[in-house]
Design an enzyme around this catalytic site. Structure first.
Site, PDB file in Angstrom:
ATOM      1  N   ARG A 228       0.849  -1.194   0.000  1.00 29.57           N
ATOM      2  CA  ARG A 228       0.000   0.000   0.000  1.00 29.57           C
ATOM      3  C   ARG A 228       0.889   1.249   0.000  1.00 29.57           C
ATOM      4  O   ARG A 228       1.634   1.477   0.970  1.00 29.57           O
ATOM      5  CB  ARG A 228      -0.895   0.039   1.239  1.00 29.57           C
ATOM      6  CG  ARG A 228      -1.788  -1.183   1.416  1.00 29.57           C
ATOM      7  CD  ARG A 228      -3.020  -1.104   0.538  1.00 29.57           C
ATOM      8  NE  ARG A 228      -3.725  -2.374   0.462  1.00 29.57           N
ATOM      9  CZ  ARG A 228      -4.826  -2.677   1.144  1.00 29.57           C
ATOM     10  NH1 ARG A 228      -5.344  -1.802   1.962  1.00 29.57           N
ATOM     11  NH2 ARG A 228      -5.409  -3.852   0.984  1.00 29.57           N
ATOM     12  N   GLU A 230       0.419   4.217   0.675  1.00 22.39           N
ATOM     13  CA  GLU A 230      -0.294   5.305   1.348  1.00 22.39           C
ATOM     14  C   GLU A 230       0.643   5.961   2.337  1.00 22.39           C
ATOM     15  O   GLU A 230       1.285   5.265   3.132  1.00 22.39           O
ATOM     16  CB  GLU A 230      -1.508   4.747   2.099  1.00 22.39           C
ATOM     17  CG  GLU A 230      -2.629   4.349   1.164  1.00 22.39           C
ATOM     18  CD  GLU A 230      -3.477   3.229   1.745  1.00 22.39           C
ATOM     19  OE1 GLU A 230      -3.440   3.019   2.970  1.00 22.39           O
ATOM     20  OE2 GLU A 230      -4.149   2.552   0.947  1.00 22.39           O
ATOM     21  N   ARG A 236      -1.024   2.023  13.012  1.00 23.13           N
ATOM     22  CA  ARG A 236      -1.606   0.782  12.490  1.00 23.13           C
ATOM     23  C   ARG A 236      -1.487   0.591  10.982  1.00 23.13           C
ATOM     24  O   ARG A 236      -2.124  -0.282  10.413  1.00 23.13           O
ATOM     25  CB  ARG A 236      -3.065   0.701  12.906  1.00 23.13           C
ATOM     26  CG  ARG A 236      -3.926   1.809  12.341  1.00 23.13           C
ATOM     27  CD  ARG A 236      -5.348   1.518  12.717  1.00 23.13           C
ATOM     28  NE  ARG A 236      -6.271   2.410  12.077  1.00 23.13           N
ATOM     29  CZ  ARG A 236      -7.571   2.198  12.035  1.00 23.13           C
ATOM     30  NH1 ARG A 236      -8.075   1.127  12.578  1.00 23.13           N
ATOM     31  NH2 ARG A 236      -8.357   3.044  11.445  1.00 23.13           N
ATOM     32  N   HIS A 237      -0.705   1.448  10.314  1.00 27.52           N
ATOM     33  CA  HIS A 237      -0.529   1.293   8.879  1.00 27.52           C
ATOM     34  C   HIS A 237       0.907   0.947   8.506  1.00 27.52           C
ATOM     35  O   HIS A 237       1.846   1.571   8.983  1.00 27.52           O
ATOM     36  CB  HIS A 237      -0.910   2.590   8.145  1.00 27.52           C
ATOM     37  CG  HIS A 237      -2.384   2.819   8.116  1.00 27.52           C
ATOM     38  ND1 HIS A 237      -3.020   3.585   9.049  1.00 27.52           N
ATOM     39  CD2 HIS A 237      -3.328   2.359   7.259  1.00 27.52           C
ATOM     40  CE1 HIS A 237      -4.326   3.591   8.776  1.00 27.52           C
ATOM     41  NE2 HIS A 237      -4.538   2.860   7.693  1.00 27.52           N
ATOM     42  N   GLU A 411     -10.266  -1.856  13.200  1.00 27.12           N
ATOM     43  CA  GLU A 411     -10.589  -2.790  12.129  1.00 27.12           C
ATOM     44  C   GLU A 411      -9.509  -3.855  12.000  1.00 27.12           C
ATOM     45  O   GLU A 411      -8.330  -3.542  11.959  1.00 27.12           O
ATOM     46  CB  GLU A 411     -10.705  -2.013  10.819  1.00 27.12           C
ATOM     47  CG  GLU A 411     -11.016  -2.887   9.629  1.00 27.12           C
ATOM     48  CD  GLU A 411     -10.633  -2.209   8.321  1.00 27.12           C
ATOM     49  OE1 GLU A 411     -10.900  -1.014   8.149  1.00 27.12           O
ATOM     50  OE2 GLU A 411     -10.041  -2.905   7.474  1.00 27.12           O
ATOM     51  N   SER A 414     -11.913  -6.779   6.648  1.00 34.65           N
ATOM     52  CA  SER A 414     -13.059  -6.246   5.929  1.00 34.65           C
ATOM     53  C   SER A 414     -13.419  -7.230   4.836  1.00 34.65           C
ATOM     54  O   SER A 414     -12.553  -7.903   4.270  1.00 34.65           O
ATOM     55  CB  SER A 414     -12.751  -4.867   5.359  1.00 34.65           C
ATOM     56  OG  SER A 414     -12.001  -4.992   4.183  1.00 34.65           O
ATOM     57  N   ARG A 462      -2.061  -6.833  11.930  1.00 36.77           N
ATOM     58  CA  ARG A 462      -3.166  -6.241  12.698  1.00 36.77           C
ATOM     59  C   ARG A 462      -3.723  -7.259  13.690  1.00 36.77           C
ATOM     60  O   ARG A 462      -4.064  -6.904  14.817  1.00 36.77           O
ATOM     61  CB  ARG A 462      -4.312  -5.813  11.767  1.00 36.77           C
ATOM     62  CG  ARG A 462      -4.034  -4.568  10.987  1.00 36.77           C
ATOM     63  CD  ARG A 462      -4.696  -3.331  11.598  1.00 36.77           C
ATOM     64  NE  ARG A 462      -4.370  -2.169  10.776  1.00 36.77           N
ATOM     65  CZ  ARG A 462      -5.223  -1.570   9.972  1.00 36.77           C
ATOM     66  NH1 ARG A 462      -6.486  -1.969   9.913  1.00 36.77           N
ATOM     67  NH2 ARG A 462      -4.838  -0.553   9.246  1.00 36.77           N
TER      68      ARG A 462
HETATM   69  O1  4AD Z   1      -9.661  -3.227   4.173  1.00 39.46           O
HETATM   70  P1  4AD Z   1      -8.692  -3.670   3.124  1.00 39.46           P
HETATM   71  O2  4AD Z   1      -8.003  -2.642   2.334  1.00 39.46           O
HETATM   72  O3  4AD Z   1      -9.516  -4.650   2.195  1.00 39.46           O
HETATM   73  C1  4AD Z   1      -9.023  -5.317   1.114  1.00 39.46           C
HETATM   74  O4  4AD Z   1      -7.870  -5.403   0.786  1.00 39.46           O
HETATM   75  C2  4AD Z   1     -10.100  -6.128   0.440  1.00 39.46           C
HETATM   76  N1  4AD Z   1      -9.594  -6.636  -0.842  1.00 39.46           N
HETATM   77  C3  4AD Z   1     -10.446  -7.259   1.358  1.00 39.46           C
HETATM   78  C4  4AD Z   1     -11.630  -7.996   0.963  1.00 39.46           C
HETATM   79  O5  4AD Z   1     -11.535  -9.178   0.731  1.00 39.46           O
HETATM   80  N2  4AD Z   1     -12.734  -7.319   0.900  1.00 39.46           N
HETATM   81  O6  4AD Z   1      -7.600  -4.585   3.809  1.00 39.46           O
HETATM   82  C5  4AD Z   1      -7.943  -5.758   4.501  1.00 39.46           C
HETATM   83  C6  4AD Z   1      -7.279  -5.809   5.864  1.00 39.46           C
HETATM   84  C7  4AD Z   1      -7.730  -4.722   6.823  1.00 39.46           C
HETATM   85  O7  4AD Z   1      -8.874  -5.092   7.504  1.00 39.46           O
HETATM   86  C8  4AD Z   1      -6.549  -4.617   7.759  1.00 39.46           C
HETATM   87  O8  4AD Z   1      -6.570  -5.671   8.706  1.00 39.46           O
HETATM   88  C9  4AD Z   1      -5.391  -4.854   6.838  1.00 39.46           C
HETATM   89  O9  4AD Z   1      -5.877  -5.584   5.731  1.00 39.46           O
HETATM   90  N3  4AD Z   1      -4.792  -3.595   6.365  1.00 39.46           N
HETATM   91  C10 4AD Z   1      -3.602  -3.124   6.762  1.00 39.46           C
HETATM   92  N4  4AD Z   1      -2.697  -3.585   7.634  1.00 39.46           N
HETATM   93  C11 4AD Z   1      -1.559  -2.874   7.800  1.00 39.46           C
HETATM   94  N5  4AD Z   1      -1.276  -1.742   7.152  1.00 39.46           N
HETATM   95  C12 4AD Z   1      -2.148  -1.236   6.248  1.00 39.46           C
HETATM   96  N6  4AD Z   1      -1.830  -0.127   5.571  1.00 39.46           N
HETATM   97  C13 4AD Z   1      -3.375  -1.930   6.022  1.00 39.46           C
HETATM   98  N7  4AD Z   1      -4.437  -1.730   5.219  1.00 39.46           N
HETATM   99  C14 4AD Z   1      -5.274  -2.737   5.438  1.00 39.46           C
END
Ligand code: 4AD
Length: 488
Positions: A228, A230, A236-237, A411, A414, A462
């Site tokens: 990511r 971002e 937590r990111h 979270e 998701s 997480r």
């Molecule tokens: O919520 P996210 O972005 O959802 C997806 O990637 C969808 N494709 C999932 C799906 O099947 N609908 O990411 C899923 C999970 C989050 O709930 C969180 O636990 C983790 O990935 N996550 C991160 N962990 C660490 N750093 C980050 N920048 C994260 N972004 C998401």
């Protein structure tokens, strides 16, 4: 060849026997004709000593006294039962009388920081080594019992995730990480050069796991890196994390996905409770309260849900209980979450508004207070907060067949039902201003007959962070990647 004995196996039953032990030098101390060393191997330790005299040359004593801490040594020694227990080491009933010592690998005389620094409690008085300094020399930091134990727990999370899903007829897949476009839409994607073309690091296995379902694998999961781009500098990111993803064909309702998610997490959490040695080691440095996922009778009365008990049932049994609604975690519609928040927020939120991080935390606290649990699921999220591929609710397009799972108000996962009708997918993308031309293949994968399906994604770090109540996700990442850090 020499037979080595592990520090963990040294005990009074070996009294008088000669052993060879390979370990780290934890500390050394010389006092007159005596030299002491504490030898350490992971969480186990033993005291070793040498006394200059008839059979022991003074040189040996001097040599032991100057071995740098953290060096790896081979020690030939006689096991000796002790009268009073040695409470500073794990092997309390024996010590080693050193006959020979060989330095296998010498550590620097001046360490970047000591293992005591790495192991200092967060709330300890005095000077603490900053976590950045600890991370810069992560191989040292990992030697502290808590850091070591965090990764043992993390490894178990992965193991139980696999175990549960394989048991439920899921197939493990490995999707490409270099792809031609963003998988989650929008910005936040790392660009690569790919033989004169642009390519991107996958933000999730999302599109590929869906296509695998359409390849009739039907129930799939993946454990793999997720990227990511971002610029989120938060607790937590991460910019790279380990994604635990699943996707499955469904028959009637996307709650079939939620049922699996709920049973899977219940299974993992209960299994993790058994690792008391690791949990205690972590707790000694990072105080945390046990995760509460046992639902009280009052909550059952109000929400008609059940209790996950501490005896791990088989995965089938878990699912059966959940399907029979005997066992159920708290599922709260998004609108009800908003209503709950609005009971205390001054600036009231709309039903279709996003819940920001601060409000998520607040919601966690409210739910803990009202229902007594740290773990809950919120579903029917507003369309505007979900990716383009998410299925709208059949009864109200403003909302989606999607959910988030929260632990301690944050979270952890998701998921959602996905759109399997290519025309609806195109219409949805258009309304959200997402250009699907670069992922035409993905859209086309639904044109040859598509199974209705859904799934979810979880971040491994997480899970470890929130299960263990850690204050920062970096504690649960072996070599964290964030906008500021790409080394070591
Ligand atoms: O919520 P996210 O972005 O959802 C997806 O990637 C969808 N494709 C999932 C799906 O099947 N609908 O990411 C899923 C999970 C989050 O709930 C969180 O636990 C983790 O990935 N996550 C991160 N962990 C660490 N750093 C980050 N920048 C994260 N972004 C998401």
């Amino acid at each position: 060849s020499v037979v080595f004995t592990d520090v963990a196996n040294l005990n009074a039953s070996l009294d008088g026997q000669q052993v060879t032990v390979r370990a780290r030098v934890h500390t050394t101390r010389k006092k007159g004709k005596l030299a002491f060393a504490v030898l350490r191997d992971n969480t186990d330790s033993v005291q070793a000593m040498a006394a200059a005299g008839d059979d022991t040359p003074k040189e040996l004593v001097d040599f032991i006294g100057q071995i740098p801490c953290e060096s790896i040594v081979d020690v030939v020694a006689v096991v000796s039962k002790v009268e009073a227990p040695i409470t500073s080491t794990s092997q309390t009933d024996v010590e080693l009388k050193i006959l020979k010592i060989h330095v296998v690998s010498e550590a620097l005389r001046v360490l970047p920081y000591t293992i005591e620094d790495a192991a200092r409690r967060e709330d300890a008085e005095g000077i603490k080594i900053n976590f950045d300094t600890r991370l810069a020399c992560r191989w040292m930091d990992l030697r502290s019992q808590a850091a070591n134990a965090i990764f043992k727990i993390q490894s178990r999370v992965g193991q139980y995730f696999r175990e549960f899903l394989i048991d439920q007829d899921f197939t493990e897949i490995h999707s490409p990480k270099m792809i031609s476009t963003a998988s989650e839409g929008g910005a936040g994607v790392f660009k690569l050069g790919y033989f004169g073309r642009d390519a991107y690091l996958a933000q999730s296995p999302q599109l590929y796991k869906q296509m695998a379902v359409q390849g009739d694998l039907k129930r799939v999961f993946e454990v793999g890196p997720v990227f990511r781009a971002e610029n989120s500098n938060t607790h937590r990111h991460l910019t790279e994390f380990v994604g635990l993803d699943m996707e499955m064909a469904i028959n009637e309702h996307y709650y079939e996905v939620l049922d699996v998610a709920e049973a899977l997490f219940g299974f993992m959490f209960v299994k993790l409770l058994k690792h008391t040695k690791e949990l205690e080691a972590i707790r000694a440095q990072y105080t945390f309260e046990d995760l509460v996922f046992q639902v009280t009778p009052e909550t059952i009365a109000e929400l008609g849900i059940g209790i996950i008990d501490e005896n791990v049932p088989s995965t089938d049994e878990y699912l059966a209980r959940i399907h029979n609604r005997e066992r159920r975690m708290i599922r709260i519609p998004y609108a009800k979450c908003i209503a709950l928040l609005n009971t205390i927020l001054e600036n009231k939120l709309e039903e279709t508004e996003d819940i920001n991080t601060a409000n998520e935390k607040l919601l966690g606290t409210l739910i803990k207070k009202r229902y007594g649990v740290d773990w809950f699921i919120s579903d029917r999220f507003p369309s505007a907060c979900r990716p383009f591929y998410t299925m709208p609710c059949p009864d109200d397009e403003r909302f989606t067949n999607s959910y988030d799972m929260f632990i301690r108000g944050e979270e952890i996962s998701s998921g959602a039902q996905r759109i399997h009708d290519p025309e609806l997918l195109l219409a949805r993308a258009k309304s959200l201003n997402v250009d699907l031309t670069p992922i035409k293949d993905y859209v086309d994968s639904f044109r040859l007959g598509a199974w209705p399906h859904g799934g979810f994604g979880v971040g491994l770090e997480r899970v470890a962070m929130l299960y263990l109540g850690l204050s920062n996700i970096r504690y649960a990442s072996l070599f964290p990647r964030d906008p500021q850090r790409i080394t070591p």
